[in-house]
Design an enzyme around this catalytic site. Structure first.
Site, PDB file in Angstrom:
ATOM      1  N   GLU A   1     -11.248 -74.909 -89.688  1.00 37.06           N
ATOM      2  CA  GLU A   1     -11.001 -73.413 -89.179  1.00 37.06           C
ATOM      3  C   GLU A   1     -12.292 -73.617 -88.385  1.00 37.06           C
ATOM      4  O   GLU A   1     -13.434 -73.470 -87.673  1.00 37.06           O
ATOM      5  CB  GLU A   1     -11.187 -73.049 -90.581  1.00 37.06           C
ATOM      6  CG  GLU A   1      -9.690 -72.322 -91.853  1.00 37.06           C
ATOM      7  CD  GLU A   1      -9.537 -71.105 -90.954  1.00 37.06           C
ATOM      8  OE1 GLU A   1      -9.865 -70.422 -90.137  1.00 37.06           O
ATOM      9  OE2 GLU A   1      -8.219 -71.062 -91.410  1.00 37.06           O
TER      10      GLU A   1
ATOM     11  N   ARG B   1     -14.093 -67.576-102.276  1.00 41.37           N
ATOM     12  CA  ARG B   1     -14.888 -67.564-100.699  1.00 41.37           C
ATOM     13  C   ARG B   1     -14.766 -67.150 -99.199  1.00 41.37           C
ATOM     14  O   ARG B   1     -13.979 -66.589-100.173  1.00 41.37           O
ATOM     15  CB  ARG B   1     -14.688 -69.792-100.811  1.00 41.37           C
ATOM     16  CG  ARG B   1     -13.836 -69.313 -99.969  1.00 41.37           C
ATOM     17  CD  ARG B   1     -13.149 -70.678 -99.285  1.00 41.37           C
ATOM     18  NE  ARG B   1     -12.191 -71.994 -99.154  1.00 41.37           N
ATOM     19  CZ  ARG B   1     -11.519 -71.607 -97.990  1.00 41.37           C
ATOM     20  NH1 ARG B   1     -11.960 -70.386 -97.275  1.00 41.37           N
ATOM     21  NH2 ARG B   1     -10.294 -72.162 -98.564  1.00 41.37           N
TER      22      ARG B   1
ATOM     23  N   ASN C   1     -13.522 -66.589 -96.257  1.00 45.16           N
ATOM     24  CA  ASN C   1     -12.516 -67.824 -94.913  1.00 45.16           C
ATOM     25  C   ASN C   1     -12.229 -66.705 -93.948  1.00 45.16           C
ATOM     26  O   ASN C   1     -12.957 -67.470 -92.737  1.00 45.16           O
ATOM     27  CB  ASN C   1     -10.698 -67.223 -96.234  1.00 45.16           C
ATOM     28  CG  ASN C   1      -9.677 -67.580 -95.002  1.00 45.16           C
ATOM     29  OD1 ASN C   1     -10.215 -69.342 -94.962  1.00 45.16           O
ATOM     30  ND2 ASN C   1      -8.770 -67.521 -94.588  1.00 45.16           N
TER      31      ASN C   1
ATOM     32  N   ASP D   1      -8.093 -71.206-105.079  1.00 47.13           N
ATOM     33  CA  ASP D   1      -6.324 -71.347-105.917  1.00 47.13           C
ATOM     34  C   ASP D   1      -5.275 -70.772-105.358  1.00 47.13           C
ATOM     35  O   ASP D   1      -4.940 -69.233-106.015  1.00 47.13           O
ATOM     36  CB  ASP D   1      -6.702 -71.294-107.433  1.00 47.13           C
ATOM     37  CG  ASP D   1      -4.565 -72.061-107.871  1.00 47.13           C
ATOM     38  OD1 ASP D   1      -4.404 -72.338-106.805  1.00 47.13           O
ATOM     39  OD2 ASP D   1      -5.076 -72.267-108.646  1.00 47.13           O
TER      40      ASP D   1
ATOM     41  N   ASN E   1      -6.588 -63.362 -93.404  1.00 44.64           N
ATOM     42  CA  ASN E   1      -6.265 -64.362 -91.732  1.00 44.64           C
ATOM     43  C   ASN E   1      -6.170 -63.329 -90.768  1.00 44.64           C
ATOM     44  O   ASN E   1      -6.125 -62.310 -90.747  1.00 44.64           O
ATOM     45  CB  ASN E   1      -5.364 -65.385 -92.151  1.00 44.64           C
ATOM     46  CG  ASN E   1      -5.414 -67.023 -92.893  1.00 44.64           C
ATOM     47  OD1 ASN E   1      -6.678 -67.393 -92.392  1.00 44.64           O
ATOM     48  ND2 ASN E   1      -5.374 -67.611 -93.823  1.00 44.64           N
TER      49      ASN E   1
ATOM     50  N   ASP F   1      -1.931 -67.579 -90.244  1.00 50.76           N
ATOM     51  CA  ASP F   1      -3.145 -68.659 -90.227  1.00 50.76           C
ATOM     52  C   ASP F   1      -3.444 -67.572 -88.940  1.00 50.76           C
ATOM     53  O   ASP F   1      -4.124 -66.689 -88.617  1.00 50.76           O
ATOM     54  CB  ASP F   1      -2.914 -69.678 -89.858  1.00 50.76           C
ATOM     55  CG  ASP F   1      -3.991 -70.228 -90.806  1.00 50.76           C
ATOM     56  OD1 ASP F   1      -5.255 -69.678 -91.410  1.00 50.76           O
ATOM     57  OD2 ASP F   1      -3.918 -71.372 -91.690  1.00 50.76           O
TER      58      ASP F   1
END
Length: 300
Positions: A21, A108, A110, A128, A162, A214
């Site tokens: 990433e 968290r 991203n 999750d 994203n 993404d």
């Protein structure tokens, strides 16, 4: 400027990440940096020598940003500043810039990046993703917030934020939600003086295109490049939302892209490790025939 050439795609090095990433091109070092989220590593690949180095991180880093002397990292518990990494040594001690209070402990940071004025933007998500919980937020870290040790939540109700990117003039902000139940890319008008997005509207409905949206980048022509996760493509959309082209990546889960190379004419694409695909988790270099923009530096 766009050139009519057939794009080439090749793997760089033999690095393999669980989730590659946040690729960032460092012009001063002529090197690409990125993070492996579950591997808890910071990677660097030198363009001319091909040497790859990595450093262990104490937490998962969802995204990184260049600072004037080191790297800002949005991790599990907040945003930290790391000194410049040195090959063959451990990463120096991290300075906490801001703490974040998540809605749940299993969250968290991203995707994220700096705006053209040097503010660091990063979104949060639940580990999750199958839960589909819209508990993620998009946070802004500017100099004032950093002095106070905080980040400011600006947008909420996100599942998997994203696709964060900014137009060349900085006046349009792009953001996607890549969760399967959404697959939408939004555009916002952006106040460059205050760092405030407004006038949110649908830019692209990715349900009509291959792959979930993404990570993303913007080129010098103002076109928006988005990784089509699960479909093995990187798509280029014009500022008016028209699909201009799609470039196949030799693995199904490209994760994020960024322009780099000496002429900013290479699109680097990270990916996610899956099953028995030997190229999954690799990083690729694409020559798309267009150039990108220098990555902004965090201003503290």
């Amino acid at each position: 400027m766009q050139r009519n050439v057939e794009p080439t795609v090749e793997r760089i090095g033999n690095m393999q990440c669980g989730v590659g990433e946040s690729p960032i091109w460092h012009a001063g070092e002529q090197a690409l940096y990125w993070t492996d989220i579950p591997g808890r590593k910071l990677w660097r690949w030198n363009y001319f020598s091909g040497q790859a180095d990595s450093w262990a991180l104490p937490e998962m880093a969802g995204c990184i940003a260049m600072a004037s002397d080191g790297w800002a990292m949005a991790m599990e518990t907040g945003i930290f500043l790391a000194p410049p990494p040195r090959a063959g040594t451990q990463l120096g001690p991290l300075q906490r810039l801001a703490t974040v209070e998540h809605a749940r402990p299993d969250m968290r940071f991203n995707d994220g990046r700096c705006d053209r004025q040097g503010r660091f933007w990063a979104g949060t998500m639940v580990f999750d993703t199958s839960l589909g919980l819209p508990l993620g937020k998009l946070y802004r870290l500017d100099a004032e917030a950093a002095r106070a040790g905080r980040v400011d939540a600006v947008i909420d109700d996100l599942i998997v934020p994203n696709g964060l990117a900014f137009s060349p003039d900085g006046k349009t902000m792009y953001l996607s939600d890549s969760h399967a139940s959404r697959q939408i890319i939004w555009a916002f008008d952006y106040d460059v003086d205050t760092g405030t997005p407004y006038n949110r509207r649908v830019f692209i409905d990715m349900n009509s295109h291959p792959g979930r949206p993404d990570g993303a980048a913007v080129d010098a022509d103002g076109c928006y490049w988005i990784c089509g996760n699960d479909a093995g493509f990187v798509h280029r959309f014009t500022p008016d939302g028209r699909l201009d082209r799609s470039i196949a990546i030799p693995t199904s889960k490209p994760a994020m892209c960024a322009f780099g190379g000496p002429g900013l004419d290479t699109l680097f694409v990270t990916s996610i490790l899956i099953g028995d695909d030997p190229l999954s988790g690799a990083t690729f270099a694409v020559r798309p025939g267009v150039t990108g923009l220098p990555e902004p530096v965090l201003h503290l």
